[in-house]
Scaffold this motif. Structure first.
Motif, mmCIF file in Angstrom:
data_model
loop_
_atom_site.group_PDB
_atom_site.id
_atom_site.type_symbol
_atom_site.label_atom_id
_atom_site.label_comp_id
_atom_site.label_asym_id
_atom_site.label_seq_id
_atom_site.Cartn_x
_atom_site.Cartn_y
_atom_site.Cartn_z
ATOM 1 N N LEU A 70 76.927 44.468 -4.733
ATOM 2 C CA LEU A 70 76.814 44.750 -3.398
ATOM 3 C C LEU A 70 77.722 46.166 -2.733
ATOM 4 C CD1 LEU A 70 78.871 41.325 -2.460
ATOM 5 C CD2 LEU A 70 76.234 41.847 -1.871
ATOM 6 N N GLN A 71 78.541 46.995 -3.397
ATOM 7 C CA GLN A 71 78.763 47.679 -3.475
ATOM 8 C C GLN A 71 78.035 48.523 -3.325
ATOM 9 O OE1 GLN A 71 82.205 47.506 -2.182
ATOM 10 N NE2 GLN A 71 81.912 45.319 -2.292
ATOM 11 N N THR A 72 76.910 48.434 -4.011
ATOM 12 C CA THR A 72 76.418 49.760 -4.204
ATOM 13 C C THR A 72 75.212 49.721 -3.346
ATOM 14 O OG1 THR A 72 76.179 49.689 -6.335
ATOM 15 C CG2 THR A 72 74.381 50.777 -5.889
ATOM 16 N N LEU A 73 74.967 48.212 -2.713
ATOM 17 C CA LEU A 73 74.321 47.711 -2.030
ATOM 18 C C LEU A 73 74.017 48.735 -0.732
ATOM 19 C CD1 LEU A 73 72.139 45.783 -0.475
ATOM 20 C CD2 LEU A 73 73.852 44.887 -0.153
ATOM 21 N N VAL A 74 75.592 48.412 -0.310
ATOM 22 C CA VAL A 74 76.743 49.261 1.032
ATOM 23 C C VAL A 74 75.819 51.235 0.812
ATOM 24 C CG1 VAL A 74 78.306 50.156 2.554
ATOM 25 C CG2 VAL A 74 78.345 48.004 1.235
ATOM 26 N N THR A 75 76.003 51.775 -0.356
ATOM 27 C CA THR A 75 75.607 52.692 -0.440
ATOM 28 C C THR A 75 74.536 53.501 -0.630
ATOM 29 O OG1 THR A 75 76.593 53.442 -2.247
ATOM 30 C CG2 THR A 75 78.286 52.960 -0.984
ATOM 31 N N ARG A 76 73.595 52.469 -0.958
ATOM 32 C CA ARG A 76 71.895 53.244 -1.347
ATOM 33 C C ARG A 76 71.051 52.971 -0.530
ATOM 34 N NH1 ARG A 76 74.365 56.486 -2.479
ATOM 35 N NH2 ARG A 76 74.834 57.564 -4.922
ATOM 36 N N ARG A 77 71.498 51.146 0.618
ATOM 37 C CA ARG A 77 70.071 50.742 1.191
ATOM 38 C C ARG A 77 71.201 51.260 3.053
ATOM 39 N NH1 ARG A 77 65.828 49.461 -0.479
ATOM 40 N NH2 ARG A 77 65.585 47.662 0.799
ATOM 41 N N PHE A 78 71.557 51.451 3.328
ATOM 42 C CA PHE A 78 71.810 52.458 4.205
ATOM 43 C C PHE A 78 72.840 53.484 4.593
ATOM 44 C CE2 PHE A 78 72.537 47.034 3.670
ATOM 45 C CZ PHE A 78 72.364 46.651 4.785
ATOM 46 N N SER A 79 71.970 53.587 5.938
ATOM 47 C CA SER A 79 72.849 55.177 6.468
ATOM 48 C C SER A 79 74.237 55.267 5.957
ATOM 49 C CB SER A 79 72.030 55.251 7.235
ATOM 50 O OG SER A 79 72.439 56.824 7.830
ATOM 51 N N VAL A 80 74.966 56.593 5.380
ATOM 52 C CA VAL A 80 76.609 56.771 5.420
ATOM 53 C C VAL A 80 76.526 57.022 6.850
ATOM 54 C CG1 VAL A 80 76.101 57.808 3.411
ATOM 55 C CG2 VAL A 80 75.868 59.170 5.368
ATOM 56 N N PHE A 81 75.581 56.571 7.964
ATOM 57 C CA PHE A 81 75.401 57.027 9.314
ATOM 58 C C PHE A 81 76.226 55.533 9.622
ATOM 59 C CE2 PHE A 81 74.041 60.736 8.847
ATOM 60 C CZ PHE A 81 75.545 61.935 8.855
ATOM 61 N N GLU A 82 75.586 54.478 9.467
ATOM 62 C CA GLU A 82 75.981 52.924 9.871
ATOM 63 C C GLU A 82 77.427 52.692 8.531
ATOM 64 O OE1 GLU A 82 75.438 49.928 12.083
ATOM 65 O OE2 GLU A 82 73.366 50.985 11.577
ATOM 66 N N PRO A 83 78.028 52.018 9.663
ATOM 67 C CA PRO A 83 79.619 51.556 8.898
ATOM 68 C C PRO A 83 79.168 50.122 8.510
ATOM 69 C CG PRO A 83 79.548 53.254 11.267
ATOM 70 C CD PRO A 83 78.835 52.537 11.282
ATOM 71 N N ILE A 84 79.022 49.770 6.904
ATOM 72 C CA ILE A 84 79.261 48.612 7.387
ATOM 73 C C ILE A 84 80.739 48.595 5.701
ATOM 74 C CG2 ILE A 84 78.211 46.611 5.114
ATOM 75 C CD1 ILE A 84 75.104 48.862 6.632
ATOM 76 N N VAL A 85 81.001 47.815 5.936
ATOM 77 C CA VAL A 85 82.186 47.048 4.629
ATOM 78 C C VAL A 85 81.867 45.270 3.689
ATOM 79 C CG1 VAL A 85 84.702 46.545 4.490
ATOM 80 C CG2 VAL A 85 83.709 48.817 5.904
ATOM 81 N N ILE A 86 81.705 45.431 2.779
ATOM 82 C CA ILE A 86 81.703 44.361 2.483
ATOM 83 C C ILE A 86 82.653 43.900 1.235
ATOM 84 C CG2 ILE A 86 80.068 42.478 -0.011
ATOM 85 C CD1 ILE A 86 78.269 44.235 1.134
ATOM 86 N N THR A 87 83.945 43.454 1.549
ATOM 87 C CA THR A 87 85.381 43.282 0.645
ATOM 88 C C THR A 87 85.188 41.420 0.514
ATOM 89 O OG1 THR A 87 85.714 45.086 1.912
ATOM 90 C CG2 THR A 87 87.640 43.349 0.507
ATOM 91 N N VAL A 88 85.037 41.058 -1.396
ATOM 92 C CA VAL A 88 85.398 40.381 -1.652
ATOM 93 C C VAL A 88 87.069 39.888 -1.718
ATOM 94 C CG1 VAL A 88 84.840 38.694 -3.746
ATOM 95 C CG2 VAL A 88 83.230 40.821 -3.672
ATOM 96 N N GLY A 89 87.124 39.053 -0.908
ATOM 97 C CA GLY A 89 88.624 38.024 -1.129
ATOM 98 C C GLY A 89 89.443 37.454 -2.071
ATOM 99 N N THR A 90 87.987 36.186 -2.223
ATOM 100 C CA THR A 90 88.189 35.337 -3.342
ATOM 101 C C THR A 90 87.623 35.573 -4.532
ATOM 102 O OG1 THR A 90 87.246 33.459 -2.399
ATOM 103 C CG2 THR A 90 89.354 33.635 -1.616
ATOM 104 N N PHE A 91 87.974 35.414 -5.754
ATOM 105 C CA PHE A 91 86.868 34.677 -7.208
ATOM 106 C C PHE A 91 87.716 33.752 -7.726
ATOM 107 C CE2 PHE A 91 84.725 35.414 -10.861
ATOM 108 C CZ PHE A 91 83.797 36.517 -10.703
ATOM 109 N N HIS A 92 86.920 32.999 -7.730
ATOM 110 C CA HIS A 92 87.427 31.687 -8.648
ATOM 111 C C HIS A 92 85.669 31.245 -9.892
ATOM 112 C CE1 HIS A 92 90.831 30.762 -5.654
ATOM 113 N NE2 HIS A 92 89.739 31.623 -4.944
#
Length: 396
Positions: free
Chosen positions: A221-243
């Motif tokens: 998912l972190q690679t998705l942000v950096t490789r599928r979107f322009s660096v000028f398009e702010p996007i954040v994906i943060t995983v907050g829980t993992f069980h």
């Protein structure tokens, strides 16, 4: 109308109300003690008050003496599920709950604005709607109030809306800040359940282990942000829980995680929704497992009307001086359900420095159990809301 002087005269009462509210933090849409405190504080004012049906909201309408438009002022009232460690002597009496985001100041400040404006009702060129809102912290209280008619509470749709949010760090004490256009991000939730087949940890070949697959999805998912979107398009994906799992030698049947997704444009949101779901499903399938994925759109981006943001800046400078205003250089990735109001009517959201530190960067942030706010700033916050309402009515 000298709202600064008039607000200063009631500053002590507003601080007392804020501290009363700080002791009784309540969560979500059901805030009975908070609602009762607000109603008591508004008692005797010439307001038309309506209570929420699906929440403990309070809508109060002040009728001006002359014809004109309607303007909305908003304050949110709910707290957070945080155990307080601020050290203040009016600390939370509801263990596990805390006004860690300053909504107690928002509520007291809006009461102050109502008192200031009510004292001049005959001079107002229109009506003012006061929106006391529960459920900002994830319960979409704004959506509930809009559905129940808060924007039309004066008998016609409000022409403009303003909201003020205190900040315990980042912004110097007493400084107001806003910006035209995007101010806060849209928030969405990504929920992934990787379904495998459990077994003994010593024999992974006889199971379908969901944990490394889920972990691979998190990284991808972190690679998705950096490789599928322009660096000028702010996007954040943060995983907050993992069980996953119950013991170190047992492969579980499934592994779950939840992520928050922050975006600013509809195009980016649509793309990240489509591609994050597909990515999770395809990675799981590549390993012979299944991913059950849900993507929930929560709040839209908070977009200030450019003219209204400029109006806020001009009003702050006129009322308090140039040094009390700072232009926000960039939007923040936090989200806010006042965005729903700003989708419907032009307006502006703004931040207000309430830090207890001389250097705000040394202060605990909003949502921290150690967050603390200087409530001496309340009077000026109430004065600004009142001034914005009067000037906006006179401008129409």
């Amino acid at each position: 109308m000298d709202f600064r002087e008039e607000a200063a005269a009631i500053s002590g009462e507003l601080i007392a109300l804020r501290r009363e509210l700080h002791k009784i933090p309540e969560l979500g849409l059901d805030l009975p003690k908070t609602q009762a405190a607000v109603l008591a504080a508004l008692e005797g004012l010439p307001l038309e008050i309506t209570l929420g049906e699906t929440s403990t909201s309070v809508t109060a309408v002040l009728r001006g003496g002359g014809p004109g438009p309607a303007v909305l002022l908003r304050g949110d009232m709910d707290a957070l599920p945080v155990t307080e460690e601020s050290g203040v002597d009016f600390t939370s009496e509801h263990v596990g709950n805390m006004h860690a985001c300053g909504h107690d100041l928002h509520t007291a400040g809006l009461v102050g604005a109502a008192r200031l404006l009510a004292a001049h009702k005959d001079e107002l060129a229109g009506d003012i709607v006061f929106m006391f809102q529960p459920g900002e912290e994830g319960s979409d209280g704004a959506g509930h109030m809009i559905a129940e008619g808060v924007l039309e509470a004066a008998g016609r749709k409000v022409e403009a809306a303003y909201g003020l949010h205190v900040i315990s760090d980042m912004v110097p004490r007493g400084v107001f800040t806003t910006r035209p256009g995007p101010m806060m991000a849209a928030s969405s939730g990504l929920f992934v359940n990787v379904v495998g087949k459990g077994g003994h940890g010593s024999r992974p070949q006889a199971a379908l282990d969901p944990i490394p697959v889920a972990a691979e999805i998190v990284t991808a998912l972190q690679t998705l942000v950096t490789r599928r979107f322009s660096v000028f398009e702010p996007i954040v994906i943060t995983v907050g829980t993992f069980h996953a799992g119950t013991r170190h030698n047992i492969i579980p049947d499934n592994a779950k995680f939840e992520a928050t997704v922050r975006t600013f444009s509809e195009e980016a949101l649509a793309q990240v929704e489509k591609e994050s779901v597909k990515l999770a499903e395809d990675i799981a399938a590549a390993h012979g497992l299944k991913a059950e994925v849900r993507f929930d759109r929560e709040y839209p981006a908070t977009i200030n009307d450019a003219n209204e943001a400029a109006f806020v800046a001009e009003t702050v400078k006129d009322l308090f001086g140039e040094e009390r205003y700072a232009q926000m250089p960039e939007p923040v990735m936090g989200s806010e359900d006042f965005s729903r109001v700003l989708e419907a009517v032009p307006g502006s959201y703004m931040f207000y420095g309430a830090t207890i530190k001389e250097d705000p960067n040394e202060a605990a942030s909003n949502h921290s159990p150690r967050a603390a706010f200087d409530d001496a700033i309340l009077a000026d916050g109430a004065a600004l809301l009142a001034e914005l309402a009067v000037r906006r009515l006179n401008r129409s």
